[in-house]
Design an enzyme around this catalytic site. Structure first.
Site, PDB file in Angstrom:
ATOM      1  N   GLY A 227       0.811  -1.202   0.000  1.00  0.00           N
ATOM      2  CA  GLY A 227       0.000   0.000   0.000  1.00  0.00           C
ATOM      3  C   GLY A 227       0.848   1.257   0.000  1.00  0.00           C
ATOM      4  O   GLY A 227       0.337   2.359   0.139  1.00  0.00           O
ATOM      5  N   GLU A 268       4.734  -7.053   0.516  1.00  0.00           N
ATOM      6  CA  GLU A 268       4.399  -7.480  -0.847  1.00  0.00           C
ATOM      7  C   GLU A 268       3.970  -6.291  -1.701  1.00  0.00           C
ATOM      8  O   GLU A 268       2.821  -6.180  -2.078  1.00  0.00           O
ATOM      9  CB  GLU A 268       3.289  -8.529  -0.794  1.00  0.00           C
ATOM     10  N   PRO A 269       4.920  -5.436  -2.018  1.00  0.00           N
ATOM     11  CA  PRO A 269       4.590  -4.255  -2.796  1.00  0.00           C
ATOM     12  C   PRO A 269       4.537  -4.536  -4.297  1.00  0.00           C
ATOM     13  O   PRO A 269       5.312  -5.338  -4.812  1.00  0.00           O
ATOM     14  CB  PRO A 269       5.747  -3.292  -2.494  1.00  0.00           C
ATOM     15  N   GLY A 270       3.606  -3.880  -4.958  1.00  0.00           N
ATOM     16  CA  GLY A 270       3.578  -3.905  -6.414  1.00  0.00           C
ATOM     17  C   GLY A 270       3.981  -2.534  -6.922  1.00  0.00           C
ATOM     18  O   GLY A 270       5.063  -2.314  -7.466  1.00  0.00           O
ATOM     19  N   TYR A 311      -9.771   4.820 -12.012  1.00  0.00           N
ATOM     20  CA  TYR A 311      -9.506   5.249 -10.630  1.00  0.00           C
ATOM     21  C   TYR A 311      -9.366   6.757 -10.495  1.00  0.00           C
ATOM     22  O   TYR A 311      -9.020   7.244  -9.419  1.00  0.00           O
ATOM     23  CB  TYR A 311      -8.169   4.671 -10.140  1.00  0.00           C
ATOM     24  N   CYS A 337     -13.771   4.885 -28.916  1.00  0.00           N
ATOM     25  CA  CYS A 337     -15.049   5.518 -29.214  1.00  0.00           C
ATOM     26  C   CYS A 337     -15.973   5.551 -28.002  1.00  0.00           C
ATOM     27  O   CYS A 337     -17.052   4.958 -27.974  1.00  0.00           O
ATOM     28  CB  CYS A 337     -15.689   4.860 -30.414  1.00  0.00           C
TER      29      CYS A 337
HETATM   30  C1  LIG Z   1      -2.497  -5.834  -5.058  1.00  0.00           C
HETATM   31  C2  LIG Z   1      -1.923  -6.412  -3.850  1.00  0.00           C
HETATM   32  C3  LIG Z   1      -0.685  -5.952  -3.380  1.00  0.00           C
HETATM   33  C4  LIG Z   1       0.093  -4.830  -4.017  1.00  0.00           C
HETATM   34  O1  LIG Z   1      -0.442  -3.571  -3.774  1.00  0.00           O
HETATM   35  P1  LIG Z   1       0.346  -2.272  -4.239  1.00  0.00           P
HETATM   36  O2  LIG Z   1      -0.513  -1.132  -3.867  1.00  0.00           O
HETATM   37  O3  LIG Z   1       0.538  -2.371  -5.724  1.00  0.00           O
HETATM   38  O4  LIG Z   1       1.652  -2.255  -3.568  1.00  0.00           O
HETATM   39  C5  LIG Z   1      -0.177  -6.575  -2.254  1.00  0.00           C
HETATM   40  N1  LIG Z   1      -0.837  -7.586  -1.641  1.00  0.00           N
HETATM   41  C6  LIG Z   1      -2.021  -8.051  -2.077  1.00  0.00           C
HETATM   42  C7  LIG Z   1      -2.673  -9.171  -1.372  1.00  0.00           C
HETATM   43  C8  LIG Z   1      -2.608  -7.478  -3.191  1.00  0.00           C
HETATM   44  O5  LIG Z   1      -3.800  -7.941  -3.606  1.00  0.00           O
END
Ligand SMILES: *Cc1c(COP(=O)(O)O)cnc(C)c1O
Length: 415
Positions: A227, A268-270, A311, A337
């Site tokens: 997050g 667990e960052p994305g 978003y 479109c």
């Molecule tokens: C999507 C997700 C993340 C990554 O969230 P980010 O905001 O991209 O860092 C981490 N853990 C879980 C379980 C998710 O579903």
């Protein structure tokens, strides 16, 4: 990508305009230097005995990106059995993959068990069924700490009415299920949403996790999810990861002392790992003036980058063809479109048809949320590594649009 003199360049002197010539537009470009910088920042921010970063691969699932994170030493956070399989395909060890699904079937969870990955369970019904059938497989439990965090309702997943996680108020019930089935709980997890602005909110969630964790004697790890907010424009607020690292580390180390054992701190960052590494280049097809607005219409749309429409996300837009031109006000729109507005009233260096615009923060949830809507091709993806560019996904072709379709034949029948 930086403005050097009168042109934009990637590290190693790679010219984005040349990349657009070479691979054509629209084009996604990912800079591995930034992925590495962000990964190192996280590792360095947390001063604990054992830490594991699991890249949340739904943000950007290109196999070469997964491989790069594997090489950095990262694990993988997955939300579907298909993501698990992608991870295994590029060589992640099962124990370095955690599977954190929501509202999936017990059958799918059992497939993940077969693959040997870490299992994170986020509702009591499944926990009970899992415990009855598979009590020898250790699990992680996803807690919902009921804190309102996240940049918008769609990405806030830890509040009281969220579909994610098991309410921490239900822990007595969880404990009964665990005792009755003999399940072994190896991890406690939370993920409260994307774009958390405030370390204090995160720490509140952490306290709830610690409080829950102390009742489970077999823990190996505590997973704080993600997050982290990244900056979307110069001087934008973002999670102060170094500050958060200091505070969480101190609390985590104290907890391990109390608990009597060193646990692994997991994240667990994305977005934090890949958002800023991505650049999306599009070409301006039309500059069009109405009574009140000057539109720049580009060769892309919500089919390639849906975050602004979905978003209301802000993506900085620059004219990379005209680094020194005078800025004017534009509304940047796509070619789909229906209304697909990327940005309203943006100051962008004077735009001419044929110019290349760049969208920033195009690494996370951009390509991975793209589609073929309007029967358009999804773009190519390029990776920059050690001063060289590599094609890591080809642009779609007509063949891709139709290859899974099964055609009816109406020629010989009445309709
Ligand atoms: C999507 C997700 C993340 C990554 O969230 P980010 O905001 O991209 O860092 C981490 N853990 C879980 C379980 C998710 O579903």
């Amino acid at each position: 990508m930086n403005l050097e003199g009168n042109r934009y360049l990637f590290e190693g002197g790679i010219d984005p305009l040349e990349l657009c010539e070479k691979y054509d537009c629209p084009l996604y470009v990912y800079d591995t230097n930034i992925m590495k910088r962000q990964y190192k920042r996280l590792i360095d921010a947390f001063k604990v005995k054992k830490i594991k970063i699991n890249y949340a691969c739904k943000a950007l699932t290109n196999l070469s990106v997964l491989k790069f994170f594997k090489r950095l030493g990262s694990g993988l956070d997955t939300v579907s059995i298909q993501e698990v399989r992608l991870g295994l395909q590029v060589g992640f060890k099962p124990e370095d993959i955690i599977y954190t699904p929501n509202c999936v079937s017990l059958e799918e969870i059992k497939m993940a068990v077969e693959y040997g990955v870490k299992i994170n369970i986020d509702n009591i019904s499944i926990l009970e069924q899992f415990g009855q059938e598979l009590k020898n497989v250790p699990v992680c439990i996803r807690i919902n700490p009921h804190i309102m965090a996240g940049g918008s309702a769609k990405i806030s997943v830890g509040h009281i009415d969220s579909k994610f996680g098991i309410s921490f108020h239900q822990m007595p019930l969880v404990k009964r299920v665990v005792e009755a089935t003999g399940l072994k709980v190896e991890g406690i997890h939370m993920h409260t949403g994307s774009d958390i602005m405030d370390s204090e909110v995160f720490l509140m969630g952490a306290e709830i996790l610690f409080n829950t964790a102390k009742d489970f004697p077999d823990l190996q790890y505590i997973d704080f999810g993600s997050g982290f907010k990244v900056p979307y424009k110069p001087n934008d607020i973002s999670t102060d990861i170094e500050d958060l690292g200091e505070k969480i580390s101190a609390r985590f180390n104290a907890f391990c002392e109390e608990y009597g054992r060193d646990l692994t701190l997991m994240f667990e960052p994305g977005k934090f790992l890949v958002s800023e590494s991505g650049y999306f280049f599009v070409k301006v097809n039309v500059v069009k003036q109405t009574l009140s607005t000057v539109f720049a219409g580009v060769d892309s749309g919500l089919n390639h980058l849906i975050r602004p429409m979905f978003y209301n996300s802000y993506h900085r837009i620059e004219n990379v063809s005209k680094p020194t031109a005078k800025p004017r006000i534009y509304t940047v729109v796509g070619y789909i479109c229906e209304t697909d507005t990327f940005g309203v009233n943006r100051k962008i260096n004077e735009v001419q048809e044929g110019d290349i615009l760049c969208f920033y923060n195009a690494g996370a949830y951009c390509y991975s949320m793209s589609s073929n809507y309007n029967s358009r091709f999804r773009p190519a993806e390029v990776m920059i590594f050690e001063g060289k560019d590599y094609l890591i996904r080809e642009r779609d072709t007509m063949e891709d649009l139709v290859k899974k379709q099964v055609e009816m034949n109406f020629d010989t029948v009445e309709v």
